[in-house]
Every structure is written in structure tokens, then in C-alpha cells.
Scaffold this motif. Sequence first.
Motif, PDB file in Angstrom:
ATOM      1  N   TYR B  37       0.858  -1.184   0.000  1.00 42.07           N
ATOM      2  CA  TYR B  37       0.000   0.000   0.000  1.00 42.07           C
ATOM      3  C   TYR B  37       0.894   1.234   0.000  1.00 42.07           C
ATOM      4  O   TYR B  37       1.958   1.244   0.610  1.00 42.07           O
ATOM      5  CB  TYR B  37      -0.905   0.026   1.234  1.00 42.07           C
ATOM      6  CG  TYR B  37      -2.135  -0.845   1.111  1.00 42.07           C
ATOM      7  CD1 TYR B  37      -2.073  -2.221   1.344  1.00 42.07           C
ATOM      8  CD2 TYR B  37      -3.368  -0.296   0.748  1.00 42.07           C
ATOM      9  CE1 TYR B  37      -3.204  -3.010   1.218  1.00 42.07           C
ATOM     10  CE2 TYR B  37      -4.502  -1.088   0.626  1.00 42.07           C
ATOM     11  CZ  TYR B  37      -4.405  -2.446   0.862  1.00 42.07           C
ATOM     12  OH  TYR B  37      -5.531  -3.223   0.729  1.00 42.07           O
ATOM     13  N   HIS B  39       0.963   5.448   0.799  1.00 40.66           N
ATOM     14  CA  HIS B  39       0.250   6.483   1.535  1.00 40.66           C
ATOM     15  C   HIS B  39       0.920   7.822   1.253  1.00 40.66           C
ATOM     16  O   HIS B  39       1.988   8.122   1.797  1.00 40.66           O
ATOM     17  CB  HIS B  39       0.272   6.172   3.031  1.00 40.66           C
ATOM     18  CG  HIS B  39      -0.626   7.047   3.848  1.00 40.66           C
ATOM     19  ND1 HIS B  39      -0.666   6.984   5.229  1.00 40.66           N
ATOM     20  CD2 HIS B  39      -1.524   7.988   3.490  1.00 40.66           C
ATOM     21  CE1 HIS B  39      -1.554   7.860   5.671  1.00 40.66           C
ATOM     22  NE2 HIS B  39      -2.084   8.475   4.628  1.00 40.66           N
ATOM     23  N   SER B  44      -5.486   9.169   1.511  1.00 43.52           N
ATOM     24  CA  SER B  44      -5.740   7.887   2.162  1.00 43.52           C
ATOM     25  C   SER B  44      -4.762   6.841   1.639  1.00 43.52           C
ATOM     26  O   SER B  44      -4.387   6.884   0.464  1.00 43.52           O
ATOM     27  CB  SER B  44      -7.162   7.414   1.851  1.00 43.52           C
ATOM     28  OG  SER B  44      -8.115   8.373   2.242  1.00 43.52           O
ATOM     29  N   PRO B  45      -4.355   5.890   2.475  1.00 44.25           N
ATOM     30  CA  PRO B  45      -3.547   4.775   1.952  1.00 44.25           C
ATOM     31  C   PRO B  45      -4.326   4.058   0.851  1.00 44.25           C
ATOM     32  O   PRO B  45      -5.552   3.911   0.934  1.00 44.25           O
ATOM     33  CB  PRO B  45      -3.384   3.848   3.169  1.00 44.25           C
ATOM     34  CG  PRO B  45      -3.632   4.727   4.360  1.00 44.25           C
ATOM     35  CD  PRO B  45      -4.618   5.748   3.919  1.00 44.25           C
TER      36      PRO B  45
END
Lengths: 114, 112
Positions: B37, B39, B44-45
Motif C-alpha cells: 500500500y 500512503h 488515504s492509503p
Amino acid sequence: GPKVLQIPSHQIIDMGQMVTLNCDPVSNHLYFYWYKQILGQQMEFLVNFYNGKVMEKSKLFKDQFSVERPDGSYFTLKIQPTALEDSAVYFCASSLVRGTDTQYFGPGTRLLVL
Amino acid sequence: GDSVTQKEGLVTLTEGLPVMLNCTYQTIYSNAFLFWYVHYLNESPRLLLKSSTDNKRTEHQGFHATLHKSSSSFHLQKSSAQLSDSALYYCALSRNNNAPRFGAGTKLSVKP
């Protein structure tokens, strides 16, 4: 892409008070999550919620924590009573399928407990 | 229990150089699913890529990673860093359909 909203973005409360963090997940998603990130530390899993029930929780999900999503509205994390160590950024996420599906995250709620 | 290790807290690179962010994991289960992920500040991630297939390269938006179960690794790579790649990168692990658990994250800082 799909968006997850979190309300409020910031919250300051006194220790011992109750706080409710709100999450508006992606509309057709079925699985909901809360993660906690203390400043400078990693994002820690708290809880996974599906069909009105807690599916999975970590040891960080203390008895003072509760989650619900009444009538398909906001997915909420309630902390009652709050403690100083609850100060953190709380991220909500949602997914269509459990576990291996893409999670969509909100921008986080910054909670400060004084 | 399961764990994800991202040894580098901060990686600083000059634009144009290759990127490699390390991720190793531990689990006793064979059905591990690994994620990266990203960020970005004030966002938002969001998912960058994911894989559960051993030795298969997964690519997205110029980044790639290969899950190696023999070494329990899922390193993130990019051939040429861009200024816009500066962000926090999280490696995460899911198994048995449990919620993903995240590593500590690596902050990538790309300088001109």
C-alpha cells in the motif's frame, strides 16, 4: 476510485469521556475494518466487522472499544471511556470480500486524548 | 504469530535511480497474500499491488514485486524513481482470509 470518508478528521477530548469515530465506507462493500496508528509507529489492526458481527479482533481492541453499523449507515468505533494511550490516528477501511480483497481506506481521524 | 518486517524506515534516493523497498514476512500458513500500500501525504492509503502466487511478478503503475515464498519476501521495485513517488509504503500480509497486518512502513524520499 471508490472513496471512504471519515468524520471527524480531528477530535480532541478529555480522558474518561466517550468518543465515536464515524466511517462512511464504499457503498457496496461488506467488510469493515479499523486500524490504529500511534504517531511514528505502524498501522495496527484493531477489528474486522461483517454482517453485524465482529469477525476478528486484535489484543488492541480493548473492552472499552465497540463497533457497529446500524441500518447500513456509518460504521462506527466507540471508545468509552477513553484513555491517554488511545491518542492516535484511526483509519477505517472497507472491502467487498474478506481478507485478500483490496481494502479502501479513509483519510483517518486524528484523536487526541488529554 | 504472523509478522511483516520492513527494515528500512527511510529510503532517500535521487530522481532517476532504481527503487527497492524490502519486505519480509513470517507465517506458518502456506496461503499467504502479500500487499503493498502507498500512503501519500494528506491522502488515504491505497493499494499499489498484491500477490499470492509464488515467483510471479506483479506490476502496477511502474512498480513491481515478486512473491518468493522460499525466502518469505515481497520486495517492491521500480526501475527509475520519480519525485512524485515520495510517500510512505506499507507491506501487508493476509492469510486464511484474515484482515491484512501491516509492516512498520518505509518512507521513500526522492530528491531532484
